[in-house]
Scaffold this motif. Structure first.
Motif, PDB file in Angstrom:
ATOM      1  N   ASP A 206       0.861  -1.190   0.000  1.00  0.00           N
ATOM      2  CA  ASP A 206       0.000   0.000   0.000  1.00  0.00           C
ATOM      3  C   ASP A 206       0.895   1.238   0.000  1.00  0.00           C
ATOM      4  O   ASP A 206       1.005   1.951   1.005  1.00  0.00           O
ATOM      5  N   LEU A 207       1.540   1.479  -1.130  1.00  0.00           N
ATOM      6  CA  LEU A 207       2.530   2.555  -1.184  1.00  0.00           C
ATOM      7  C   LEU A 207       1.922   3.937  -0.936  1.00  0.00           C
ATOM      8  O   LEU A 207       2.497   4.756  -0.223  1.00  0.00           O
TER       9      LEU A 207
ATOM     10  N   LYS B 209       0.896   4.156   2.806  1.00  0.00           N
ATOM     11  CA  LYS B 209       2.073   4.189   3.675  1.00  0.00           C
ATOM     12  C   LYS B 209       2.838   5.493   3.514  1.00  0.00           C
ATOM     13  O   LYS B 209       3.395   6.009   4.482  1.00  0.00           O
ATOM     14  N   ALA B 210       2.855   6.032   2.305  1.00  0.00           N
ATOM     15  CA  ALA B 210       3.547   7.298   2.077  1.00  0.00           C
ATOM     16  C   ALA B 210       2.923   8.399   2.934  1.00  0.00           C
ATOM     17  O   ALA B 210       3.622   9.165   3.603  1.00  0.00           O
ATOM     18  N   LYS B 211       1.588   8.469   2.932  1.00  0.00           N
ATOM     19  CA  LYS B 211       0.896   9.474   3.738  1.00  0.00           C
ATOM     20  C   LYS B 211       1.154   9.254   5.218  1.00  0.00           C
ATOM     21  O   LYS B 211       1.387  10.195   5.976  1.00  0.00           O
ATOM     22  N   GLU B 212       1.112   7.991   5.629  1.00  0.00           N
ATOM     23  CA  GLU B 212       1.331   7.651   7.031  1.00  0.00           C
ATOM     24  C   GLU B 212       2.719   8.057   7.511  1.00  0.00           C
ATOM     25  O   GLU B 212       2.905   8.461   8.660  1.00  0.00           O
ATOM     26  N   LEU B 213       3.694   7.977   6.605  1.00  0.00           N
ATOM     27  CA  LEU B 213       5.087   8.276   6.958  1.00  0.00           C
ATOM     28  C   LEU B 213       5.464   9.729   6.671  1.00  0.00           C
ATOM     29  O   LEU B 213       6.623  10.110   6.818  1.00  0.00           O
ATOM     30  N   GLY B 214       4.500  10.520   6.243  1.00  0.00           N
ATOM     31  CA  GLY B 214       4.764  11.941   6.003  1.00  0.00           C
ATOM     32  C   GLY B 214       5.408  12.235   4.671  1.00  0.00           C
ATOM     33  O   GLY B 214       6.014  13.300   4.485  1.00  0.00           O
ATOM     34  N   LEU B 215       5.263  11.328   3.727  1.00  0.00           N
ATOM     35  CA  LEU B 215       5.836  11.522   2.398  1.00  0.00           C
ATOM     36  C   LEU B 215       4.758  11.972   1.423  1.00  0.00           C
ATOM     37  O   LEU B 215       3.572  11.770   1.647  1.00  0.00           O
TER      38      LEU B 215
ATOM     39  N   LEU C 148       9.130   1.026   4.445  1.00  0.00           N
ATOM     40  CA  LEU C 148       7.715   0.992   4.808  1.00  0.00           C
ATOM     41  C   LEU C 148       7.498   0.878   6.313  1.00  0.00           C
ATOM     42  O   LEU C 148       6.508   1.371   6.848  1.00  0.00           O
ATOM     43  N   ALA C 149       8.455   0.224   6.978  1.00  0.00           N
ATOM     44  CA  ALA C 149       8.288  -0.020   8.418  1.00  0.00           C
ATOM     45  C   ALA C 149       9.615   0.198   9.147  1.00  0.00           C
ATOM     46  O   ALA C 149      10.276  -0.763   9.562  1.00  0.00           O
TER      47      ALA C 149
END
Length: 295
Positions: free
Chosen positions: A142-143, A146-152, A252-253
């Motif tokens: 889920d790129l 995950k990008a949003k979750e990681l601030g990207l 990702l993690a």
């Protein structure tokens, strides 16, 4: 596998293919086969080392182009030219970079694996296999989420982080922590490197070099290039190599932790630090350890 090949019209008999395959070791990879082959002939094409090209994790696009030229016996620069002229026709995902400062739009999408590269194969066919393999592997993650979750800002930035993990993490068992260092340095309230990644790997990419001695930091701060993370805050415009799945999974993690610095002492020990003062002490140990091995 035999059933898939039969349905695609490659082999007539699943049994014949299965019997032939039982005597050979078929490696994971992407294969180009012909229609209406015997089971034995299909297995032979899939196991003949001369028909394949293996791409290692972390290779740059330029290195891969050169490897394809060599494998196919083409003039130097042939595959690079094909990549440049055919980039839009190779199946890149919609979120692939369009920033004009990106040095090569295929960087990060030439997935490390084994590919069919028999005599007569066109370089763009191999590049298309690589991009398809990347899309397949990236598509299983889920790129975007995950990008949003990681601030990207985008999936491309996730692949960029993975490429930095691949380049900076000397050992795979350190990838999760190296990933955390990257995200910590990207934080807007970072008071250690003030939003700068300060990675030699990006300087090497910008200069198309590979060296541990990139020069004095004061000089690097003056080097103007969008990939120079000693001068430009945040991530470079795009990936700096083609990372493997281990590096992507670490991007990702990332491991939880407060680190901003790291230095690998040896294969079994990497020291992570929170402050520059602590990092300087770790560097002193690194210098002592490696001086011991100097004749």
């Amino acid at each position: 596998m035999g059933k898939v090949l039969q349905e695609a019209g490659v082999v007539k008999s699943v049994g014949a293919f299965t019997n032939a395959a039982a005597k050979k070791a078929i490696q994971p990879g992407t294969y180009t086969l012909h229609k209406e082959m015997s089971g034995a002939a299909a297995v032979e094409m899939m196991t003949n080392a001369g028909n394949f090209l293996t791409i290692s994790e972390g290779q740059r696009a330029g290195q891969i182009y050169a490897a394809i030229d060599k494998k196919l016996g083409l003039a130097e620069g042939t595959t690079k030219g094909a990549a440049k002229s055919q980039a839009k026709n190779l199946g890149l995902p919609e979120w692939a970079g369009t920033d004009p400062s990106i040095k090569d739009p295929l960087e990060g999408f030439l997935f490390p694996s084994q590919y069919s590269a028999g005599k007569g194969t066109k370089p763009e066919e191999i590049l298309r296999q690589m991009v398809a393999r990347a899309k397949d592997n990236y598509g299983k993650q889920d790129l975007e989420g995950k990008a949003k979750e990681l601030g990207l800002k985008s999936p491309l930035q996730l692949i960029t982080v993975a490429s930095l993990v691949q380049a900076e993490g000397r050992y795979k068992h350190d990838f999760d922590k190296v990933s955390r260092v990257i995200y910590n340095r990207l934080k807007p309230d970072n008071k250690e490197t003030y939003g700068l990644l300060d990675f030699d790997s990006t300087v090497n990419y910008a200069k198309n070099t590979s060296t541990l001695d990139t020069g004095a930091v004061s000089d690097l701060r003056q080097f103007k290039d969008p990939y120079n993370t000693y001068k430009i805050k945040g991530l470079p415009p795009g990936p700096i190599n083609n990372p493997g799945m281990e590096a992507l999974k670490s991007a990702l993690a990332p491991a939880p932790g407060p680190w901003y610095y790291f230095v690998s002492i040896n294969e079994n020990e990497t020291l992570f630090a929170v402050t520059n003062e602590e990092q300087n002490k770790n560097r002193e140990r690194y210098n002592k350890e490696h001086k011991k091995g100097t004749p």
